[in-house]
Design a protein around this motif. Structure first.
Motif, mmCIF file in Angstrom:
data_model
loop_
_atom_site.group_PDB
_atom_site.id
_atom_site.type_symbol
_atom_site.label_atom_id
_atom_site.label_comp_id
_atom_site.label_asym_id
_atom_site.label_seq_id
_atom_site.Cartn_x
_atom_site.Cartn_y
_atom_site.Cartn_z
ATOM 1 N N ARG A 129 -9.032 -0.109 8.194
ATOM 2 C CA ARG A 129 -9.087 -0.621 6.810
ATOM 3 C C ARG A 129 -10.535 -0.517 6.346
ATOM 4 O O ARG A 129 -11.395 -1.266 6.798
ATOM 5 N N ALA A 184 -9.588 8.692 4.171
ATOM 6 C CA ALA A 184 -8.153 8.404 4.221
ATOM 7 C C ALA A 184 -7.403 9.552 4.887
ATOM 8 O O ALA A 184 -6.521 9.325 5.727
ATOM 9 N N ALA A 199 -4.307 7.635 6.420
ATOM 10 C CA ALA A 199 -4.043 6.359 5.756
ATOM 11 C C ALA A 199 -3.926 6.566 4.251
ATOM 12 O O ALA A 199 -4.453 7.535 3.713
ATOM 13 N N PRO A 200 -3.283 5.646 3.560
ATOM 14 C CA PRO A 200 -3.238 5.720 2.101
ATOM 15 C C PRO A 200 -4.642 5.584 1.506
ATOM 16 O O PRO A 200 -5.477 4.834 2.032
ATOM 17 N N PHE A 201 -4.874 6.296 0.407
ATOM 18 C CA PHE A 201 -6.137 6.184 -0.332
ATOM 19 C C PHE A 201 -5.871 5.396 -1.598
ATOM 20 O O PHE A 201 -4.948 5.698 -2.355
ATOM 21 N N ILE A 202 -6.684 4.385 -1.832
ATOM 22 C CA ILE A 202 -6.546 3.513 -3.001
ATOM 23 C C ILE A 202 -7.804 3.654 -3.844
ATOM 24 O O ILE A 202 -8.897 3.301 -3.396
ATOM 25 N N ALA A 228 -1.420 -3.238 -2.789
ATOM 26 C CA ALA A 228 -1.962 -1.954 -2.335
ATOM 27 C C ALA A 228 -2.617 -2.052 -0.966
ATOM 28 O O ALA A 228 -2.656 -1.071 -0.221
ATOM 29 N N HIS A 229 -3.106 -3.222 -0.615
ATOM 30 C CA HIS A 229 -3.834 -3.409 0.640
ATOM 31 C C HIS A 229 -3.018 -4.187 1.678
ATOM 32 O O HIS A 229 -3.581 -4.726 2.629
ATOM 33 N N GLY A 283 -0.856 -2.943 3.816
ATOM 34 C CA GLY A 283 -0.576 -2.170 5.020
ATOM 35 C C GLY A 283 -1.607 -2.357 6.121
ATOM 36 O O GLY A 283 -2.659 -2.954 5.930
ATOM 37 N N SER A 311 -3.234 0.082 7.477
ATOM 38 C CA SER A 311 -4.287 1.086 7.370
ATOM 39 C C SER A 311 -4.412 1.537 5.925
ATOM 40 O O SER A 311 -3.399 1.784 5.257
ATOM 41 N N TRP A 312 -5.647 1.619 5.443
ATOM 42 C CA TRP A 312 -5.922 2.099 4.091
ATOM 43 C C TRP A 312 -7.413 2.354 3.948
ATOM 44 O O TRP A 312 -8.219 1.855 4.722
ATOM 45 N N THR A 323 -10.068 2.301 0.598
ATOM 46 C CA THR A 323 -10.164 2.021 -0.828
ATOM 47 C C THR A 323 -11.567 2.356 -1.323
ATOM 48 O O THR A 323 -12.538 2.184 -0.586
#
Length: 189
Positions: free
Chosen positions: A8, A27, A32-35, A61-62, A64, A66-67, A69
């Motif tokens: 994270r 990401a 991982a998702p990109f925010i 959005a956060h 999960g 893994s992310w 931002t």
């Protein structure tokens, strides 16, 4: 830095320092998702998202494991996303560099009519209103630069954030070296 950044990650820094570029790259590296916080915050017509709604969007959005931002919004994120972070990467670039980048990027986006975050487009001429931080990203960046540096320096020494790894990168070259030092893609953090 041993190359481990956790799962994270928050990337902060002045406008046009490359937060979104670095964030998207990290990401992809982590899988991982990109925010992108600007995409969450700005509604059509450059209207800001109301605070309560933005906080809910941040939490969702956060949520999960893994992310990555990218963005500041310290008035919102310090309470909502920072407590979840493993690593906060601070692009501490000088004003002279980010001011030039703001001009160059705004000109390019304005000329190409690039759509930003839904239906918004760049407003180049307002960037030249250096006396008005509500209109000019240059003015906003110049005025907020030192205050944000103080916030970040204080956070790095604050026991509240002792479990978070802070990485301060003061130049584009230090960013390139940081990325190059990460373990091979696929190994994550």
């Amino acid at each position: 830095m041993d190359g481990s950044i956790g799962r994270r990650v928050i990337v902060v820094g002045p406008s046009c320092a490359g937060k979104s570029t670095l964030g998207a790259d990290l990401a992809a590296w982590l899988g991982a998702p990109f925010i992108e916080l600007d995409a969450l915050y700005w509604k059509p017509g450059w209207q800001p998202t109301p605070d309560a709604e933005f906080h809910e969007m941040l939490r969702d959005a956060h949520a999960g494991e893994s992310w990555v931002t990218a963005g500041n919004y310290f008035g919102h994120t310090v309470a909502v996303t920072w407590p979840l972070a493993d690593t906060i990467i601070w692009l501490d670039f000088p004003r002279r560099l980010t001011t030039w980048r703001i001009l160059r990027r705004s000109w390019r986006r304005w000329r190409s009519r690039e759509v930003l975050w839904g239906t918004n487009t760049e407003r180049f001429w307002s960037q030249l209103k250096v006396w008005d931080p509500d209109e000019s990203l240059i003015a906003y960046t110049l005025r907020s630069h030192e205050r944000r540096r103080m916030v970040m320096l204080a956070a790095m020494d604050d026991p509240q954030w002792s479990r978070v790894s802070f990485v301060r990168l003061p130049t584009p070259g230090s960013v390139r070296r940081f990325v190059a030092a990460l373990p091979d893609v696929g190994t994550g953090g």
